[in-house]
Design a protein around this motif. Structure first.
Motif, PDB file in Angstrom:
ATOM      1  N   TYR A  89       0.851  -1.188   0.000  1.00  0.00           N
ATOM      2  CA  TYR A  89       0.000   0.000   0.000  1.00  0.00           C
ATOM      3  C   TYR A  89       0.884   1.233   0.000  1.00  0.00           C
ATOM      4  O   TYR A  89       1.910   1.278   0.690  1.00  0.00           O
ATOM      5  CB  TYR A  89      -0.905   0.012   1.232  1.00  0.00           C
ATOM      6  CG  TYR A  89      -1.838   1.206   1.298  1.00  0.00           C
ATOM      7  CD1 TYR A  89      -2.966   1.279   0.492  1.00  0.00           C
ATOM      8  CD2 TYR A  89      -1.590   2.261   2.177  1.00  0.00           C
ATOM      9  CE1 TYR A  89      -3.817   2.383   0.551  1.00  0.00           C
ATOM     10  CE2 TYR A  89      -2.441   3.363   2.242  1.00  0.00           C
ATOM     11  CZ  TYR A  89      -3.554   3.412   1.423  1.00  0.00           C
ATOM     12  OH  TYR A  89      -4.394   4.497   1.483  1.00  0.00           O
ATOM     13  N   THR A  90       0.494   2.240  -0.778  1.00  0.00           N
ATOM     14  CA  THR A  90       1.207   3.511  -0.846  1.00  0.00           C
ATOM     15  C   THR A  90       0.283   4.641  -0.438  1.00  0.00           C
ATOM     16  O   THR A  90      -0.883   4.678  -0.836  1.00  0.00           O
ATOM     17  CB  THR A  90       1.753   3.761  -2.265  1.00  0.00           C
ATOM     18  OG1 THR A  90       2.656   2.698  -2.621  1.00  0.00           O
ATOM     19  CG2 THR A  90       2.496   5.084  -2.344  1.00  0.00           C
ATOM     20  N   SER A  91       0.807   5.547   0.380  1.00  0.00           N
ATOM     21  CA  SER A  91      -0.008   6.626   0.931  1.00  0.00           C
ATOM     22  C   SER A  91       0.745   7.945   0.833  1.00  0.00           C
ATOM     23  O   SER A  91       1.980   7.979   0.806  1.00  0.00           O
ATOM     24  CB  SER A  91      -0.344   6.325   2.400  1.00  0.00           C
ATOM     25  OG  SER A  91      -0.910   7.443   3.049  1.00  0.00           O
ATOM     26  N   GLY A  92      -0.009   9.026   0.830  1.00  0.00           N
ATOM     27  CA  GLY A  92       0.600  10.344   0.856  1.00  0.00           C
ATOM     28  C   GLY A  92       0.909  10.824   2.252  1.00  0.00           C
ATOM     29  O   GLY A  92       1.472  11.910   2.430  1.00  0.00           O
ATOM     30  N   GLY A  93       0.557  10.040   3.269  1.00  0.00           N
ATOM     31  CA  GLY A  93       0.814  10.411   4.655  1.00  0.00           C
ATOM     32  C   GLY A  93       1.371   9.250   5.444  1.00  0.00           C
ATOM     33  O   GLY A  93       1.461   8.114   4.956  1.00  0.00           O
ATOM     34  N   SER A  94       1.714   9.511   6.713  1.00  0.00           N
ATOM     35  CA  SER A  94       2.380   8.503   7.542  1.00  0.00           C
ATOM     36  C   SER A  94       1.425   7.773   8.478  1.00  0.00           C
ATOM     37  O   SER A  94       1.873   7.134   9.428  1.00  0.00           O
ATOM     38  CB  SER A  94       3.483   9.170   8.376  1.00  0.00           C
ATOM     39  OG  SER A  94       2.932  10.183   9.213  1.00  0.00           O
ATOM     40  N   SER A  95       0.119   7.849   8.225  1.00  0.00           N
ATOM     41  CA  SER A  95      -0.843   7.228   9.136  1.00  0.00           C
ATOM     42  C   SER A  95      -1.032   5.721   8.964  1.00  0.00           C
ATOM     43  O   SER A  95      -1.493   5.071   9.906  1.00  0.00           O
ATOM     44  CB  SER A  95      -2.206   7.910   9.002  1.00  0.00           C
ATOM     45  OG  SER A  95      -2.726   7.750   7.694  1.00  0.00           O
ATOM     46  N   PRO A  96      -0.735   5.097   7.803  1.00  0.00           N
ATOM     47  CA  PRO A  96      -0.954   3.647   7.706  1.00  0.00           C
ATOM     48  C   PRO A  96      -0.176   2.864   8.765  1.00  0.00           C
ATOM     49  O   PRO A  96       0.924   3.253   9.162  1.00  0.00           O
ATOM     50  CB  PRO A  96      -0.447   3.308   6.293  1.00  0.00           C
ATOM     51  CG  PRO A  96      -0.645   4.559   5.520  1.00  0.00           C
ATOM     52  CD  PRO A  96      -0.328   5.663   6.501  1.00  0.00           C
ATOM     53  N   SER A  97      -0.767   1.762   9.217  1.00  0.00           N
ATOM     54  CA  SER A  97      -0.112   0.898  10.202  1.00  0.00           C
ATOM     55  C   SER A  97      -0.578  -0.527   9.959  1.00  0.00           C
ATOM     56  O   SER A  97      -1.608  -0.756   9.315  1.00  0.00           O
ATOM     57  CB  SER A  97      -0.448   1.331  11.628  1.00  0.00           C
ATOM     58  OG  SER A  97      -1.850   1.335  11.841  1.00  0.00           O
ATOM     59  N   ALA A  98       0.176  -1.500  10.465  1.00  0.00           N
ATOM     60  CA  ALA A  98      -0.163  -2.888  10.176  1.00  0.00           C
ATOM     61  C   ALA A  98       0.411  -3.813  11.226  1.00  0.00           C
ATOM     62  O   ALA A  98       1.369  -3.471  11.931  1.00  0.00           O
ATOM     63  CB  ALA A  98       0.361  -3.283   8.784  1.00  0.00           C
ATOM     64  N   THR A  99      -0.184  -5.004  11.316  1.00  0.00           N
ATOM     65  CA  THR A  99       0.326  -6.059  12.170  1.00  0.00           C
ATOM     66  C   THR A  99       0.131  -7.388  11.455  1.00  0.00           C
ATOM     67  O   THR A  99      -0.726  -7.503  10.570  1.00  0.00           O
ATOM     68  CB  THR A  99      -0.389  -6.059  13.535  1.00  0.00           C
ATOM     69  OG1 THR A  99       0.251  -6.997  14.401  1.00  0.00           O
ATOM     70  CG2 THR A  99      -1.856  -6.437  13.414  1.00  0.00           C
TER      71      THR A  99
END
Length: 237
Positions: free
Chosen positions: A48-58
């Protein structure tokens, strides 16, 4: 940032968020051989690519293989299809951008705990996905005043552990009863030594030996804001 690691069937898996350009961030998945003296990162791919730093995953090691539970624009399941291939499930759930997921498998389903919206209200939600990520439902929505949930499962049991913010802060749990969630059980009260200022409980994801175990950030050191008490907790599940 936000690196998570799981090992399943002798294969190591990683997921993390990286800055790929000045205004671009990627959730990256990769693998390694945990038996190597110096593991080599392989099968690296951006899911996944985003314009911000909010993505997170486990990561969640399930009976059907490895899964990534990710907060992209919404909460989704990514299925490992082999090698560097991952596919996103078709179902999704709303999740605030500041929230981080905690996830486990129980009974062939993936349970995901996270802060609900509005984020500042302190509402904890547990979402329930099937293993392909094609179906999701809401399992739990608390009232206000609950933060920083983590899940622990094993032996057919499932617990959500979280900080309850009232006049005094406590650590509480709720247990999944198969069709409903039981009420709050106070695991650590505000009156314990170095208690009353709890934050970020971190449980064993898989309950081992029939015991619920977690650590939690405790009272702030009176002489240094860089030091906090850490409390360990252990009881029969």
């Amino acid at each position: 940032t936000g690196v998570d690691l799981q090992i399943q069937n002798g294969q190591g898996f990683l997921v993390w968020l990286t800055r790929s350009a000045s205004t671009s961030f990627q959730l990256v998945a990769a693998q390694f051989n945990p038996s190597d003296a110096t593991p080599v990162i392989a099968n690296r791919t951006a899911i996944y690519t985003s314009g911000g730093s909010s993505p997170s995953a486990t990561l969640v090691a399930t009976s059907a293989g490895m899964r990534i539970v990710a907060r992209t624009s919404k909460l989704k399941i990514y299925v490992h299809d082999g090698g560097a291939q991952w596919s996103a499930g078709s179902a999704s759930a709303s999740m605030p951008s500041k929230a981080k997921p905690s996830a486990v498998e129980l009974g062939g389903e993936i349970y995901v705990a996270h802060q609900g919206a509005p984020f500042a209200d302190g509402i904890v939600k547990v979402s329930r996905f099937n293993l392909s990520g094609s179906r999701v439902s809401t399992s739990l929505t608390t009232g206000t005043g609950y933060v920083q949930p983590v899940l622990a499962a094993g032996g057919g049991e499932l617990f959500v552990v979280m900080v309850k913010r009232a006049t005094e802060s406590t650590v509480v749990s709720r247990q999944w009863a198969g069709s409903t969630w039981d009420g709050d059980v106070t695991e650590i009260s505000a009156q314990v030594q170095n208690g009353g200022d709890f934050a970020y409980p971190n449980s064993e994801t898989q309950i081992s030996g029939g015991r619920l175990r977690f650590i939690v950030d405790g009272k702030v050191c009176p002489t240094s804001k860089q030091r906090n008490a850490i409390l360990g907790y252990d009881r029969a599940a």
